[in-house]
Design a protein around this motif. Structure first.
Motif, PDB file in Angstrom:
ATOM      1  N   SER A   1       0.830  -1.204   0.000  1.00 41.90           N
ATOM      2  CA  SER A   1       0.000   0.000   0.000  1.00 41.90           C
ATOM      3  C   SER A   1       0.869   1.261   0.000  1.00 41.90           C
ATOM      4  N   GLU A   2       2.017   1.192   0.666  1.00 42.77           N
ATOM      5  CA  GLU A   2       2.891   2.383   0.661  1.00 42.77           C
ATOM      6  C   GLU A   2       3.424   2.662  -0.734  1.00 42.77           C
ATOM      7  N   GLU A   3       3.807   1.598  -1.432  1.00 41.71           N
ATOM      8  CA  GLU A   3       4.331   1.756  -2.791  1.00 41.71           C
ATOM      9  C   GLU A   3       3.251   2.336  -3.704  1.00 41.71           C
ATOM     10  N   LEU A   4       2.019   1.830  -3.556  1.00 36.75           N
ATOM     11  CA  LEU A   4       0.930   2.349  -4.391  1.00 36.75           C
ATOM     12  C   LEU A   4       0.667   3.821  -4.086  1.00 36.75           C
ATOM     13  N   ARG A   5       0.772   4.167  -2.822  1.00 40.04           N
ATOM     14  CA  ARG A   5       0.551   5.573  -2.442  1.00 40.04           C
ATOM     15  C   ARG A   5       1.621   6.463  -3.069  1.00 40.04           C
ATOM     16  N   VAL A   6       2.882   6.016  -3.029  1.00 41.97           N
ATOM     17  CA  VAL A   6       3.965   6.810  -3.629  1.00 41.97           C
ATOM     18  C   VAL A   6       3.747   6.947  -5.131  1.00 41.97           C
ATOM     19  N   LEU A   7       3.364   5.861  -5.786  1.00 42.53           N
ATOM     20  CA  LEU A   7       3.117   5.933  -7.237  1.00 42.53           C
ATOM     21  C   LEU A   7       1.967   6.894  -7.527  1.00 42.53           C
ATOM     22  N   GLU A   8       0.958   6.836  -6.685  1.00 48.26           N
ATOM     23  CA  GLU A   8      -0.192   7.732  -6.840  1.00 48.26           C
ATOM     24  C   GLU A   8       0.256   9.199  -6.718  1.00 48.26           C
TER      25      GLU A   8
ATOM     26  N   PHE B   1      -1.316  -1.033 -10.360  1.00 49.12           N
ATOM     27  CA  PHE B   1      -1.387   0.426 -10.297  1.00 49.12           C
ATOM     28  C   PHE B   1      -2.093   0.980 -11.534  1.00 49.12           C
ATOM     29  N   ILE B   2      -1.663   0.538 -12.707  1.00 56.25           N
ATOM     30  CA  ILE B   2      -2.267   1.042 -13.951  1.00 56.25           C
ATOM     31  C   ILE B   2      -3.747   0.638 -14.017  1.00 56.25           C
ATOM     32  N   GLY B   3      -4.033  -0.577 -13.555  1.00 57.86           N
ATOM     33  CA  GLY B   3      -5.414  -1.071 -13.591  1.00 57.86           C
ATOM     34  C   GLY B   3      -6.370  -0.169 -12.825  1.00 57.86           C
TER      35      GLY B   3
ATOM     36  N   GLY C   1      -3.359   5.862 -18.319  1.00 58.79           N
ATOM     37  CA  GLY C   1      -2.277   4.947 -17.928  1.00 58.79           C
ATOM     38  C   GLY C   1      -1.979   3.941 -19.022  1.00 58.79           C
ATOM     39  N   ILE C   2      -0.724   3.799 -19.358  1.00 56.34           N
ATOM     40  CA  ILE C   2      -0.331   2.825 -20.385  1.00 56.34           C
ATOM     41  C   ILE C   2       0.777   1.950 -19.811  1.00 56.34           C
ATOM     42  N   TYR C   3       0.546   0.644 -19.816  1.00 51.58           N
ATOM     43  CA  TYR C   3       1.558  -0.307 -19.336  1.00 51.58           C
ATOM     44  C   TYR C   3       2.030  -1.151 -20.512  1.00 51.58           C
TER      45      TYR C   3
ATOM     46  N   ARG D   1      -1.414  -2.812 -21.346  1.00 47.82           N
ATOM     47  CA  ARG D   1      -2.580  -2.664 -20.490  1.00 47.82           C
ATOM     48  C   ARG D   1      -2.873  -1.179 -20.373  1.00 47.82           C
ATOM     49  N   PHE D   2      -4.125  -0.806 -20.577  1.00 50.42           N
ATOM     50  CA  PHE D   2      -4.532   0.591 -20.462  1.00 50.42           C
ATOM     51  C   PHE D   2      -5.318   0.804 -19.177  1.00 50.42           C
ATOM     52  N   SER D   3      -5.281   2.017 -18.675  1.00 54.96           N
ATOM     53  CA  SER D   3      -6.185   2.338 -17.571  1.00 54.96           C
ATOM     54  C   SER D   3      -7.588   2.513 -18.156  1.00 54.96           C
TER      55      SER D   3
END
Ligand code: ADP
Ligand code: MG
Length: 335
Positions: A11-18, A46-48, A54-56, A70-72
């Motif tokens: 969750s911390e990593e996702l928050r930083v990416l956000e 994250f992209i999902g 978002g483009i993965y 993968r697109f958002s």
């Protein structure tokens, strides 16, 4: 068997990416970590769920465009653009997309009038797909793309993330200032336990044994649990077959003494950088057994040294198991 492993922790990593995606970065984020530590999973998740554009891109996907990209959600109607960009490609579709990332982004942004959007682009496993000798050039191109794209397409912010587990690429990329290099490490003990509990562990002590052997690496844990029924010894035996070849190479090059030192203390590399030691460093990095860890983690902390897990101040074993298996191979050879 549990074939769909739910996403845990991070969750911390996702928050930083956000946070980073909300304001963008002026340079690509070069995210680097052990094989199987969860880079791909984190970024796909994250992209999902990303609410902007978002483009993965999975740069290693050979054939299937659906898997390579993968697109958002905002971009769910953008698939026709893909066909144009990929065109009649020859070779690996993932690599083609990685090479044409600037064109892909341009097409998406112009045809869907996404002015004012927040944009995230991920190119996963970039070093292996592009090649170590071209990675410097590629990262510089991404750096230039950021500056050009924000200006040209009127977007609000752009975050580009590239990932790799190729340690040698880091030596090259770190020579320049075109990227922010960050480490993504294996799961911490809590996240590891959470994942382990989803994989039908036979006992609490089995989880602890798995932690000591895998150091929290989710791919290693899944393999140990699902393919080896939680039997650490069997899993170690399977690693041994691969590492015998490395040990042979080490002896062939006359680096056995250095390997012993590194097994004893991984920071011997930093403290005794003899010619032989640096040759061993290169070999172990090339084989994806160790990595250098002088950079901050994605969440902005130092990865704490741990003797029992083989994590030093400057270097770390990607999995503690590698150290144990190599120790055993050397011992057996001596006796
Ligand atoms: N946070 C997580 N929760 C659940 N499974 C995970 C998590 N991170 C990684 N995994 C699983 O571990 C395996 C390796 O992860 P992956 O993202 O492919 O690693 P990497 O891209 O760093 O080599 C995959 O099966 C993935 O689904
Ligand atoms: Mg990956």
């Amino acid at each position: 068997m549990v074939y769909t492993v739910p996403f845990v922790n991070r969750s911390e990593e996702l928050r930083v990416l956000e946070e980073l995606s909300a304001r963008g970065l002026t340079k690509p984020l070069y995210l680097y970590g052990p094989e199987g530590c969860g880079k791909t999973r984190l970024l796909r998740e994250f992209i999902g769920s990303f609410r902007g554009v978002g483009i993965y891109i999975d740069a290693l996907e050979e054939k299937d465009v659906e898997l390579a990209l993968r697109f958002s959600r905002v971009l769910s109607t953008a698939t026709s653009i893909l066909a144009e960009v990929v065109g009649s490609y020859t070779g690996s579709v993932g690599r083609v997309l990685a090479e044409r990332v600037s064109e892909l982004l341009g097409r998406v942004l112009t045809s869907l009038s996404l002015k004012g959007s927040k944009v995230v682009v991920v190119v996963d496993d970039v070093a292996r797909a592009i090649g170590i000798n071209r990675i410097e050039w590629y990262v510089k191109r991404l750096y230039e793309l950021i500056w050009r794209a924000v200006d040209r397409y009127g977007i609000d912010s752009l975050l580009i993330v590239v990932t790799t587990s190729e340690g040698l690429s880091l030596d090259v990329v770190a020579r320049h200032t075109h990227s922010h290099i960050r480490l993504l490490w294996n799961l911490g003990e809590e996240g590891f336990r959470e994942l382990a509990l989803r994989l039908e562990p036979p006992s609490t002590s089995a989880i602890q044994d798995a932690w000591m052997a895998t150091g929290g690496n989710p791919r290693a844990l899944i393999e140990l649990a699902m393919d080896y029924g939680w039997e650490v010894d069997k899993w170690l035996n399977s690693l041994e077959r691969r590492l015998l070849r490395v040990a042979e190479e080490v002896r062939h090059r006359g680096l056995a003494k250095e390997l012993e030192m590194v097994i004893e203390d991984i920071d011997s590399i930093y403290r005794n950088p003899s010619r032989e030691m640096l040759e061993l460093r290169r070999l172990l990095i090339e084989e994806n057994l160790i990595l250098s860890k002088y950079m901050e983690t994605l969440v902005g902390r130092e990865l704490a040294p741990s003797r029992s897990l083989g994590i030093g101040r400057y270097y770390a074993w990607q999995l503690p198991a590698y150290r144990e298996v190599l120790r055993k191979i050397l011992d057996e050879h001596r006796s």
